[in-house]
Design an enzyme around this catalytic site. Sequence first.
Site, PDB file in Angstrom:
ATOM      1  N   VAL A   1       0.839  -1.202   0.000  1.00 23.21           N
ATOM      2  CA  VAL A   1       0.000   0.000   0.000  1.00 23.21           C
ATOM      3  C   VAL A   1       0.876   1.255   0.000  1.00 23.21           C
ATOM      4  CG1 VAL A   1      -1.720   1.339   1.274  1.00 23.21           C
ATOM      5  CG2 VAL A   1      -1.954  -1.137   1.122  1.00 23.21           C
TER       6      VAL A   1
ATOM      7  N   LYS B   1      -7.623  -0.629   9.882  1.00 26.15           N
ATOM      8  CA  LYS B   1      -8.952  -0.801  10.482  1.00 26.15           C
ATOM      9  C   LYS B   1      -8.872  -1.307  11.912  1.00 26.15           C
ATOM     10  CE  LYS B   1      -9.039  -5.291   8.488  1.00 26.15           C
ATOM     11  NZ  LYS B   1      -9.276  -6.078   7.294  1.00 26.15           N
TER      12      LYS B   1
ATOM     13  N   ILE C   1     -14.232   1.910  -1.802  1.00 24.72           N
ATOM     14  CA  ILE C   1     -15.541   2.551  -1.641  1.00 24.72           C
ATOM     15  C   ILE C   1     -15.425   3.753  -0.701  1.00 24.72           C
ATOM     16  CG2 ILE C   1     -17.945   2.204  -0.980  1.00 24.72           C
ATOM     17  CD1 ILE C   1     -17.524  -0.779  -1.220  1.00 24.72           C
TER      18      ILE C   1
ATOM     19  N   LYS D   1     -15.970  -2.839  11.547  1.00 25.61           N
ATOM     20  CA  LYS D   1     -16.297  -1.849  10.517  1.00 25.61           C
ATOM     21  C   LYS D   1     -17.708  -1.309  10.700  1.00 25.61           C
ATOM     22  CE  LYS D   1     -13.088  -3.863   7.214  1.00 25.61           C
ATOM     23  NZ  LYS D   1     -12.986  -4.884   6.134  1.00 25.61           N
TER      24      LYS D   1
ATOM     25  N   GLY E   1      -7.037  -4.658  -1.531  1.00 29.05           N
ATOM     26  CA  GLY E   1      -6.158  -4.614  -2.693  1.00 29.05           C
ATOM     27  C   GLY E   1      -5.273  -3.401  -2.554  1.00 29.05           C
TER      28      GLY E   1
END
Lengths: 430, 430
Positions: free
Chosen positions: A14, A105, A136, A205, A302
């Site tokens: 990332v 997260k 998203i 989440k 991803g």
Amino acid sequence: MDKIRVGLCGLGTVGTGVVKVLESHQEQIKHKLGCEIEINKILVNDLDKPRDIVIDRSWLTNDPGELVENEAIDVIIEVMGGIEDTNQLMERAIQNKKHIVTANKDLMAVHGQKLLRLAKANHCDILYDASIAGGIPIVRTLADGLASDHIEKIMGIVNGTTNYIMTKMTDEGLPFDQVLKEAQDLGFAEADPTSDVDGLDAARKMTLLANLAFKMELNLDDVDVTGIRNVTQDDINFAESLGYTIKLIGIASMDNSKAEVSVEPTLLPKDHPLALVKNEFNAVYVHGEAVGETMFYGPGAGSLPTATAVVSDLMEVVRNIRLGISGNTYIDPQFERQLKDYNEKFSRHFIRLEVNDQAGAFQEITNVFSDQAVSFAKILQLPAEKEGTAEIVMVTHKISQEQLLKSLAELEKLTVVIRMISHYRVDGEE
Amino acid sequence: MDKIRVGLCGLGTVGTGVVKVLESHQEQIKHKLGCEIEINKILVNDLDKPRDIVIDRSWLTNDPGELVENEAIDVIIEVMGGIEDTNQLMERAIQNKKHIVTANKDLMAVHGQKLLRLAKANHCDILYDASIAGGIPIVRTLADGLASDHIEKIMGIVNGTTNYIMTKMTDEGLPFDQVLKEAQDLGFAEADPTSDVDGLDAARKMTLLANLAFKMELNLDDVDVTGIRNVTQDDINFAESLGYTIKLIGIASMDNSKAEVSVEPTLLPKDHPLALVKNEFNAVYVHGEAVGETMFYGPGAGSLPTATAVVSDLMEVVRNIRLGISGNTYIDPQFERQLKDYNEKFSRHFIRLEVNDQAGAFQEITNVFSDQAVSFAKILQLPAEKEGTAEIVMVTHKISQEQLLKSLAELEKLTVVIRMISHYRVDGEE
């Protein structure tokens, strides 16, 4: 201020993606923000590790202080993972007036509320859209009280691993254990899959999303969590024959100022927008008073989607710095934490029973339900594998959790009932 | 600048919604923007008409000049509709350095590019997300070059009326004319439905989306448009039996710097995310190089979703004013307009033929296709209603439009072919 300087914690896939996206979009960023973004320092473990990208060697350091205590740095991007050490580092960064963008997260689920309050007190932003569902922009959508209006309900497929498993079980008729093993071999599921398959990751989440949507400080403990370990091929097939698909769904809803948050295997009508979200994809379905139904669909994780989300959040941080509204991103909970009691949680339920196939059995069972004022939309009775036994599959109309639990307790007492095979929530229809 | 003043053109259902949303969200807006938004003037036809909301009478005027030439006003919200007069009014507003937020898709389709250039030259913004698909922030998603990455393909259900009609035809087996009449009675379709059912409205929106996505100035004339008038129940049933749903789909794709934009009835696999978008809902599916697949789903129209979108755009305008980057929203086309030639447009096709049911007929037909190097994924042959005739339904592998058209022309020459019943694009699968 014509340049914003960034300290990047972590240079895995990332982090590398973030460097690439920033480099390849320099012009667009300047155009959009009216200023430049520059990477100043990158925190890594190993200074000498060979890397995929060409990086100015002077950027690299293994001393966190060179980032979080560096006066030249405005924003810390945290993509290194970890919880406790990372939390301490972020606290130091915020005390030094750094804004934070994170894709972590676990950090946000455990320490999010505390970090957000600390950041607000220091007039700093923490943006974490990349931590929920990589591709998203759901945090942004919910945090913008206008776009999202008064939100009544959120339904989310927010864990890619479990959605992958449920999809394979449904479409290919494979058992849970086999699909899990495949997912582990492919790298979709971790060696210890507990946090995914038992619903904890999704619950974390959903807690973050519910806090944003309802402006109420809910905790992980407030979420009713059931994972997917016990979902069988028979459950899937019976659901299918009644027109439903089983998915691990996070649901957060609000009625009369009381919230309810759950994560559990849920039957959705096959033509519900979430029913078609397959494999490792995520989707969040939002019902707002003004906007009505909207849904956001995309890759849950991803490295490139996540890096793109991190840079979008970084741009938002920079915009806020330039607007002089940093620290306003976090909205203090406006409403007192109030949870629905079990007689205020209403939904439909799918119930499977194994019973003795004897005269009057069906009536005994329906009597139990009618004593609790439970009525049914669909009932199937069919012979079970074992001679002399039958299986009953039912879908109730909307009932309270109280009605459900009382009915199930009464059923246990009946001698005609051999066992309760399974029961699931049914949602997504009127 | 601690207050932004707005002139509102139009006080119908959307305009009224905008007033309500602004009033009920004053605090949040101030919090988000660091300044207030105030309505200064409202342009109406009839000053004395009774209205749903309490409005300061001094705000109302029927003189457009009081808005577009009013020095106190920073932003014009245009929700009054109309094309030519409205265009002139917006030009005047921009020349007077007003920013524009509009929900007027017809205006943007006809004069959008010109207005956007004029606005840029005057360092003004024009935001028009509300004009595309009320509840879906798709313009913002595409305009943000980062979030959207390098976009390879967009597929959209961007017209609610035709999606409503196709849904009813598919789910209830009703003929086009009857569903259209119902839709008109319900107010979903206009008395003159041409612009919807012939695909023009969708083509206008796809032009705007393609311009944004590909940073190329495409025109309405560049779109291949086919409406839904000729789709029959038989087409729908055959598609269904092969695993497809027929939808009116706008497709914009880019390969080797060449674009292709079309709106046409298209067969999608039943498990494609767009296949489940029902009734008057809209959805836009975007394939980006980095992010991969994302989809945005929501109400296509409606006064509250549209008003909410207008206010979101207004907030963006205010942010840009305060950042000093107004006029940067419009990105000049970066690439020369280049369209794919018909031998560069590839897709799968569904073809239905009526033929004489005689020995060798099938072979004659397949010979025509194999001469054009067209091969098939699926073929059905079945007796047609008329004695001695048969129907052949085929789905090709990916072929060029050139291969398709040449094959169809050759088929016409065969005596065994009675008629070409229909042919449609097939998309959404590898």
